[in-house]
Design a protein around this motif. Structure first.
Motif, PDB file in Angstrom:
ATOM      1  N   ILE A 308       1.052  -1.031   0.020  1.00  0.00           N
ATOM      2  CA  ILE A 308       0.012   0.145  -0.009  1.00  0.00           C
ATOM      3  C   ILE A 308       0.994   1.326  -0.114  1.00  0.00           C
ATOM      4  CG2 ILE A 308      -1.981   1.301   1.351  1.00  0.00           C
ATOM      5  CD1 ILE A 308      -2.081  -1.855   2.552  1.00  0.00           C
ATOM      6  N   ARG A 309       0.872   2.092  -0.827  1.00  0.00           N
ATOM      7  CA  ARG A 309       1.540   3.460  -0.841  1.00  0.00           C
ATOM      8  C   ARG A 309       0.678   4.493  -1.546  1.00  0.00           C
ATOM      9  NH1 ARG A 309       4.647   7.191  -3.937  1.00  0.00           N
ATOM     10  NH2 ARG A 309       7.098   7.019  -3.375  1.00  0.00           N
ATOM     11  N   THR A 310       0.604   5.405  -0.830  1.00  0.00           N
ATOM     12  CA  THR A 310      -0.158   6.681  -0.841  1.00  0.00           C
ATOM     13  C   THR A 310       0.756   7.823  -0.913  1.00  0.00           C
ATOM     14  OG1 THR A 310      -0.537   6.926   1.290  1.00  0.00           O
ATOM     15  CG2 THR A 310      -1.995   5.517   0.297  1.00  0.00           C
ATOM     16  N   GLN A 311      -0.019   9.288  -0.869  1.00  0.00           N
ATOM     17  CA  GLN A 311       0.718  10.136  -0.795  1.00  0.00           C
ATOM     18  C   GLN A 311       1.111  10.418   0.748  1.00  0.00           C
ATOM     19  OE1 GLN A 311      -0.526  13.847  -3.188  1.00  0.00           O
ATOM     20  NE2 GLN A 311      -2.614  12.357  -3.635  1.00  0.00           N
ATOM     21  N   LYS A 312       1.836  11.307   1.077  1.00  0.00           N
ATOM     22  CA  LYS A 312       2.343  11.356   2.610  1.00  0.00           C
ATOM     23  C   LYS A 312       1.187  11.592   3.575  1.00  0.00           C
ATOM     24  CE  LYS A 312       5.964  11.690   5.425  1.00  0.00           C
ATOM     25  NZ  LYS A 312       6.796  10.315   5.591  1.00  0.00           N
ATOM     26  N   ASP A 313       1.100  10.526   4.639  1.00  0.00           N
ATOM     27  CA  ASP A 313       0.153  10.576   5.548  1.00  0.00           C
ATOM     28  C   ASP A 313      -1.305  10.596   5.285  1.00  0.00           C
ATOM     29  OD1 ASP A 313       2.336  11.044   7.461  1.00  0.00           O
ATOM     30  OD2 ASP A 313       2.335  13.124   7.314  1.00  0.00           O
ATOM     31  N   PHE A 324      -2.771  -7.760  -2.663  1.00  0.00           N
ATOM     32  CA  PHE A 324      -3.103  -6.737  -3.568  1.00  0.00           C
ATOM     33  C   PHE A 324      -2.209  -5.466  -3.551  1.00  0.00           C
ATOM     34  CE2 PHE A 324      -7.346  -8.731  -4.463  1.00  0.00           C
ATOM     35  CZ  PHE A 324      -7.779  -7.812  -5.670  1.00  0.00           C
ATOM     36  N   ILE A 325      -2.225  -4.835  -4.912  1.00  0.00           N
ATOM     37  CA  ILE A 325      -1.157  -3.534  -4.778  1.00  0.00           C
ATOM     38  C   ILE A 325      -2.283  -2.188  -4.868  1.00  0.00           C
ATOM     39  CG2 ILE A 325       0.107  -1.900  -6.373  1.00  0.00           C
ATOM     40  CD1 ILE A 325       0.599  -5.043  -7.789  1.00  0.00           C
ATOM     41  N   VAL A 326      -2.183  -1.563  -3.969  1.00  0.00           N
ATOM     42  CA  VAL A 326      -2.868  -0.346  -3.676  1.00  0.00           C
ATOM     43  C   VAL A 326      -1.895   0.817  -3.850  1.00  0.00           C
ATOM     44  CG1 VAL A 326      -4.545   0.764  -2.106  1.00  0.00           C
ATOM     45  CG2 VAL A 326      -4.544  -1.479  -2.106  1.00  0.00           C
ATOM     46  N   VAL A 332      -4.378   9.561  -9.897  1.00  0.00           N
ATOM     47  CA  VAL A 332      -4.887   7.924  -9.915  1.00  0.00           C
ATOM     48  C   VAL A 332      -4.796   7.026  -8.691  1.00  0.00           C
ATOM     49  CG1 VAL A 332      -4.305   5.894 -11.518  1.00  0.00           C
ATOM     50  CG2 VAL A 332      -3.702   7.975 -12.291  1.00  0.00           C
ATOM     51  N   LEU A 333      -5.831   6.213  -8.549  1.00  0.00           N
ATOM     52  CA  LEU A 333      -6.062   5.297  -7.542  1.00  0.00           C
ATOM     53  C   LEU A 333      -5.992   3.820  -8.318  1.00  0.00           C
ATOM     54  CD1 LEU A 333      -6.280   4.174  -4.704  1.00  0.00           C
ATOM     55  CD2 LEU A 333      -8.770   4.311  -4.954  1.00  0.00           C
ATOM     56  N   LEU A 334      -4.928   3.138  -8.038  1.00  0.00           N
ATOM     57  CA  LEU A 334      -4.872   1.845  -8.380  1.00  0.00           C
ATOM     58  C   LEU A 334      -5.127   0.626  -7.524  1.00  0.00           C
ATOM     59  CD1 LEU A 334      -3.672  -0.036 -11.149  1.00  0.00           C
ATOM     60  CD2 LEU A 334      -1.680   0.082  -9.952  1.00  0.00           C
ATOM     61  N   ILE A 335      -6.062  -0.223  -7.730  1.00  0.00           N
ATOM     62  CA  ILE A 335      -6.314  -1.362  -6.644  1.00  0.00           C
ATOM     63  C   ILE A 335      -6.136  -2.749  -7.624  1.00  0.00           C
ATOM     64  CG2 ILE A 335      -7.768  -2.232  -5.078  1.00  0.00           C
ATOM     65  CD1 ILE A 335      -8.869   0.318  -4.839  1.00  0.00           C
ATOM     66  N   PHE A 336      -5.089  -3.609  -7.348  1.00  0.00           N
ATOM     67  CA  PHE A 336      -4.675  -4.403  -8.778  1.00  0.00           C
ATOM     68  C   PHE A 336      -4.178  -5.736  -7.780  1.00  0.00           C
ATOM     69  CE2 PHE A 336      -2.999  -5.727 -12.837  1.00  0.00           C
ATOM     70  CZ  PHE A 336      -4.079  -4.941 -13.414  1.00  0.00           C
ATOM     71  N   PRO A 337      -4.714  -7.041  -8.503  1.00  0.00           N
ATOM     72  CA  PRO A 337      -4.038  -8.078  -7.842  1.00  0.00           C
ATOM     73  C   PRO A 337      -2.766  -8.323  -8.150  1.00  0.00           C
ATOM     74  CG  PRO A 337      -5.739  -8.652  -9.319  1.00  0.00           C
ATOM     75  CD  PRO A 337      -5.450  -7.262  -9.649  1.00  0.00           C
ATOM     76  N   LYS A 338      -1.787  -8.693  -7.070  1.00  0.00           N
ATOM     77  CA  LYS A 338      -0.446  -8.979  -7.278  1.00  0.00           C
ATOM     78  C   LYS A 338       0.110  -9.722  -8.344  1.00  0.00           C
ATOM     79  CE  LYS A 338       1.847  -9.726  -3.274  1.00  0.00           C
ATOM     80  NZ  LYS A 338       2.301  -9.681  -1.922  1.00  0.00           N
TER      81      LYS A 338
END
Length: 360
Positions: A308-313, A324-326, A332-338
């Motif tokens: 899971i990787r987002t913008q800071k905080d 999953f990859i989030v 863009v928001l990507l929610i995708f099976p590894k």
């Protein structure tokens, strides 16, 4: 005191499309802090190389789109150390160009070519291995590569078979194999004389230019015709006119698979080419349920094996998600099976076509 004959070439022109949506054509992965270490991947590569190579002898090969990013992230690099590719032409043309530029400046030079986006934890072991390779190329006219000792039958890497002579750390290469199937990769590990191809090369400028002259004479001639212009203010105009005429071919296919004087040093360091979100998942700290979190503030229930990787905080709540990859950025928001991560490249192209080029 550092050896003034040692040079390094950092290859930093790729787009890193499997790390979309964080890595985009306008701002690719090598310019991001993918590991959350406080340094971008290109900064880590530069700091690793400057332990053995004088800083003024480190060149960066990149696309003209990324000139400002290179200057911003590597402020000690001068304009002369940035080599701008006017067109995407794989690794052979840019390596030949760099070798000719270095040779014109120092005919005794030894050079290492290294991608800008690798993860190497034990940098002291890397430095020792690089020194061994430089020493071997000083003694003999060799084309060398650093091979990684395989830890499992990975089908995403190329393999190098070598003659396993116990007398020397440097081994003669017998064969290169591009990404094999699982059964073949398994048999390579059982045989014990195979290494993963990391794409890190070491040679003298004399040896590599001689190899181009022999195995890729048209490309060699194309660049040699501009030799007077290299390292002068006329270089960029020459490249703008001629670079795109070069064959689009990798150094592996163009030179390494054809030459006789190719050797490999099985490396002592752990390595990851950080080619995808799954490879990043392997290298970062996990929680007790095998989740990896970058930047986010997280609330998790019944979730495991995710990255899971987002913008800071950014606060993120996830329930019932496994493997999953989030990944989120401002657009863009990507929610995708590894397990389908190799398809991210294709999804990126679809999104660009549907919603705008700037999103890729």
């Amino acid at each position: 005191m550092m050896n003034s004959n040692y040079y390094a070439v950092i290859m930093a022109g790729g787009v890193g499309s499997r790390f979309w949506p964080v890595s985009k054509k306008s701002f690719p992965k090598q310019f991001h802090d993918m590991l959350g270490s406080g340094q971008t991947l290109i900064q880590k590569t530069y700091s690793r190389l400057k332990k053995i190579v004088p800083e003024e002898n480190i060149l960066v090969l990149t696309n003209s789109l990324y000139e400002d990013l290179v200057k911003e992230q590597l402020p000690k690099i001068t304009q002369n150390q940035i080599v701008l590719e006017p067109a995407m032409r794989n690794t052979a043309p840019c390596i030949l160009l760099a070798a000719l530029k270095i040779q014109k400046e120092n005919s005794d030079a030894l050079m290492v070519v290294a991608p800008s986006d690798h993860w190497i934890e034990d940098e002291d072991a890397f430095t020792r291995n690089l020194q061994t390779a430089y020493d071997a190329c000083q003694r003999e006219e060799l084309l060398m590569t650093l091979g990684i000792k395989p830890t499992f039958p990975n089908t995403g890497y190329g393999y190098i078979q070598y003659k396993d002579e116990k007398i020397s750390a440097v081994k003669k290469v017998l064969k290169f194999t591009e990404k094999p199937d699982y059964a073949t990769a398994k048999s390579f590990l059982a045989e014990g004389n195979y290494a993963w191809n990391a794409g890190i090369f070491i040679w003298s400028v004399k040896a590599i230019t001689k190899a181009f002259e022999e195995f890729m004479p048209e490309m060699y001639q194309l660049f040699v015709e501009g030799i007077e212009k290299l390292n002068t203010e006329k270089e960029q105009a020459f490249l703008e006119e001629n670079y795109a005429k070069a064959e689009n071919v990798s150094i592996d296919y163009g030179i390494m698979e054809k030459a006789e004087n190719v050797c490999v040093l099985p490396a002592d360091f752990d390595w990851n080419d950080l080619g995808s979100w799954g490879s990043l998942h392997k290298e970062l700290p996990h929680d007790e349920n095998d989740n990896v979190v970058i930047n986010a503030k997280l609330y998790l229930e019944n979730a495991s094996g995710n990255i899971i990787r987002t913008q800071k905080d950014k606060v993120v709540a996830i329930d019932g998600l496994k493997d999953f990859i989030v990944v989120e950025n401002k657009d863009v928001l990507l929610i995708f099976p590894k397990e389908k991560e190799q398809e991210i490249k294709k999804i990126r192209e679809i999104i660009q076509a549907k919603f705008g080029e700037e999103l890729g």
